[in-house]
Design a protein around this motif. Structure first.
Motif, PDB file in Angstrom:
ATOM      1  N   GLY A  67      24.844  39.553  38.035  1.00 39.65           N
ATOM      2  CA  GLY A  67      24.029  39.832  39.226  1.00 39.65           C
ATOM      3  C   GLY A  67      24.647  39.110  40.284  1.00 39.65           C
ATOM      4  O   GLY A  67      25.869  39.059  40.527  1.00 39.65           O
ATOM      5  N   GLY A  68      23.946  38.507  41.242  1.00 38.28           N
ATOM      6  CA  GLY A  68      24.393  37.738  42.350  1.00 38.28           C
ATOM      7  C   GLY A  68      24.501  38.728  43.462  1.00 38.28           C
ATOM      8  O   GLY A  68      23.884  39.915  43.564  1.00 38.28           O
ATOM      9  N   PRO A  73      32.145  37.561  46.610  1.00 38.04           N
ATOM     10  CA  PRO A  73      33.276  37.946  45.728  1.00 38.04           C
ATOM     11  C   PRO A  73      32.958  37.799  44.215  1.00 38.04           C
ATOM     12  O   PRO A  73      31.803  37.415  43.755  1.00 38.04           O
ATOM     13  CB  PRO A  73      34.333  36.465  46.078  1.00 38.04           C
ATOM     14  N   PRO A  74      33.769  38.620  43.573  1.00 38.79           N
ATOM     15  CA  PRO A  74      33.400  38.742  41.796  1.00 38.79           C
ATOM     16  C   PRO A  74      33.927  37.327  41.266  1.00 38.79           C
ATOM     17  O   PRO A  74      34.650  36.620  41.636  1.00 38.79           O
ATOM     18  CB  PRO A  74      34.903  39.880  41.679  1.00 38.79           C
ATOM     19  N   PRO A  75      33.140  37.174  40.177  1.00 38.33           N
ATOM     20  CA  PRO A  75      33.217  35.895  39.556  1.00 38.33           C
ATOM     21  C   PRO A  75      34.591  35.840  38.514  1.00 38.33           C
ATOM     22  O   PRO A  75      35.145  37.015  38.454  1.00 38.33           O
ATOM     23  CB  PRO A  75      32.031  35.952  38.493  1.00 38.33           C
ATOM     24  N   PRO A  76      34.908  34.952  37.928  1.00 37.35           N
ATOM     25  CA  PRO A  76      36.246  34.908  37.259  1.00 37.35           C
ATOM     26  C   PRO A  76      35.792  35.724  35.737  1.00 37.35           C
ATOM     27  O   PRO A  76      34.613  35.772  35.555  1.00 37.35           O
ATOM     28  CB  PRO A  76      36.480  33.517  37.097  1.00 37.35           C
ATOM     29  N   SER A 101      33.222  41.379  35.822  1.00 40.65           N
ATOM     30  CA  SER A 101      31.785  41.915  36.091  1.00 40.65           C
ATOM     31  C   SER A 101      31.734  41.839  37.665  1.00 40.65           C
ATOM     32  O   SER A 101      32.660  41.051  38.187  1.00 40.65           O
ATOM     33  CB  SER A 101      30.588  40.880  35.921  1.00 40.65           C
ATOM     34  N   ARG A 102      31.071  42.407  38.565  1.00 40.17           N
ATOM     35  CA  ARG A 102      30.988  42.670  39.813  1.00 40.17           C
ATOM     36  C   ARG A 102      29.413  42.370  40.288  1.00 40.17           C
ATOM     37  O   ARG A 102      28.496  42.381  39.574  1.00 40.17           O
ATOM     38  CB  ARG A 102      30.982  43.967  40.551  1.00 40.17           C
ATOM     39  N   PRO A 103      29.574  41.485  41.317  1.00 32.29           N
ATOM     40  CA  PRO A 103      28.169  41.025  41.927  1.00 32.29           C
ATOM     41  C   PRO A 103      27.142  42.199  42.011  1.00 32.29           C
ATOM     42  O   PRO A 103      27.686  43.215  42.507  1.00 32.29           O
ATOM     43  CB  PRO A 103      28.415  40.136  43.013  1.00 32.29           C
ATOM     44  N   GLY A 104      25.794  41.817  42.192  1.00 34.89           N
ATOM     45  CA  GLY A 104      24.963  43.159  42.361  1.00 34.89           C
ATOM     46  C   GLY A 104      24.361  43.685  41.081  1.00 34.89           C
ATOM     47  O   GLY A 104      24.203  43.044  40.037  1.00 34.89           O
ATOM     48  N   ALA A 105      24.147  45.022  41.305  1.00 27.43           N
ATOM     49  CA  ALA A 105      23.675  45.736  39.991  1.00 27.43           C
ATOM     50  C   ALA A 105      24.726  45.755  38.884  1.00 27.43           C
ATOM     51  O   ALA A 105      25.830  45.377  39.029  1.00 27.43           O
ATOM     52  CB  ALA A 105      23.365  47.051  40.441  1.00 27.43           C
TER      53      ALA A 105
END
Length: 362
Positions: A67-68, A73-76, A101-105
């Motif tokens: 999420g986010g 920016p993408p998390p580690p 993972s990528r932020p969002g959906a």
């Protein structure tokens, strides 16, 4: 007071409505683990009863963020590890990789390395033997690099699968392998499995027929039996699987064949390339191109054509061109007196096939 009417009091201005934006939901998994597990399985339904123990079973995921803010920016990447030990079945199987993972959906991508050693199939024999399948692995080894993706798109879930440098061997003998396989954006559209593009590069398989006629492939032996039929049954309508693919390509495939029912045993290698476009059962015209070569037997065989299929019909057109046909390793099994020209044979043929479903469905 001058006797005049007083003006009505002024109303206080209404408070301006404010929309407070919702904070993006973030799910952080610091550590999810199943470790130090031991499982014992006993099956008394088999004769004799069977049992095996998983002495070590563990899977651990660390630092996964979901999420986010989609603009953030993408998390580690998270880490993923796993280990399995089961005496008599697998000496050691390990999984090591990362999950991005990528932020969002939801949008995940995994990259893992799989290593296995001491793979044995004897424990599975009581379950496979009734089906004419007998496991042969005695010192199996497995290595593979794998990728996977899962994301939520506007039109539904999308899945991706990738394999690289896959090898399954028994001791030093390679049984199955593939250098590269990739399928992206796989999804269900109604009841149809949509495979937009699938690419396979340099797959390998070792296949053999033993002296009893059984087929040996991938570490198992399949008994081949022939059953006599007293009555001729109608040919069922060829139901195609509910899938669709824009393009399926196979490059540099190699199949090693051995047949011990001949004396001396017959050994051949097949080299195959194939390209299929618009494969479906919705009435569209699909095309295919297959190139085959058998060293010392067949210099080249070209199959090109089209396929149209739906629930009521199947139309097939094929053009065949072969050249450089010779006997090679087939010479010892040819009938006496038959001596084909040395590598000079040619063959050209065209085939048209049309099937229509009858009222009885065959």
């Amino acid at each position: 007071d001058q006797g005049g009417a007083r003006p009505p009091p002024e109303e206080a201005p209404a408070a301006a409505a404010t929309d407070t934006p919702h904070e993006p939901v973030v799910l952080e998994i610091g550590r999810a683990a199943w470790i130090d597990s031991r499982v014992t399985f006993v099956d008394e339904a088999t004769d004799p009863p069977t049992s095996f123990a998983v002495d070590e079973l563990g899977l651990e995921l660390r630092e996964l963020v979901l999420g986010g803010d989609p603009a953030g920016p993408p998390p580690p990447p998270a880490t993923l590890t796993g280990r399995v030990r089961a005496p008599g079945l697998v000496e050691l199987l390990t999984i090591d990789g990362v999950v991005r993972s990528r932020p969002g959906a939801l949008d995940l991508q995994a990259e893992v390395e799989v290593q296995g050693q001491g793979l044995r199939g004897a424990w599975l024999a009581p379950y496979l033997d009734p089906f004419g399948i007998h496991p042969l692995l005695e010192d199996g080894r497995l290595s593979a690099s794998a990728t996977g993706s899962l994301r939520v798109a506007p039109d539904g879930w999308k899945v991706g699968v990738g394999l690289a440098d896959v090898a399954l061997s028994d001791g030093e003998e390679l049984l199955l392998g593939v250098e590269f396989l990739n399928a992206e954006d796989v999804h269900l559209e109604g009841e149809v499995l949509d495979l937009p593009r699938v690419a396979v590069v340099r797959p390998f398989a070792r296949s053999a027929r033993d002296a009893t006629g059984g087929l040996v492939l991938g570490g198992v032996r399949v008994a081949i039996t022939s059953e006599e039929r007293e009555e001729v049954e109608p040919i069922p309508w060829p139901e195609l699987p509910p899938l669709r693919s824009e393009e399926l390509s196979i490059q540099g495939a190699r199949v090693a064949l051995a047949d011990a029912t001949f004396d001396p045993p017959l050994e051949l290698e097949l080299d195959v390339d194939a390209l299929v476009r618009d494969l479906a059962k919705d009435g569209r015209t699909g095309t295919f191109l297959v190139e085959l070569a058998v060293p010392d037997v067949l210099e080249s065989l070209l199959l090109a054509g089209s396929l149209v299929a739906d629930d009521e019909r199947l139309d097939l057109e094929v053009l065949l061109e072969a050249e450089g046909i010779g006997a090679g390793p087939l010479a010892p099994i040819l009938p006496a007196g038959l001596e084909p020209a040395a590598g000079d044979g040619r063959l050209t043929a065209a085939l048209e096939l049309g099937l229509r479903r009858s009222e009885e469905g065959s």
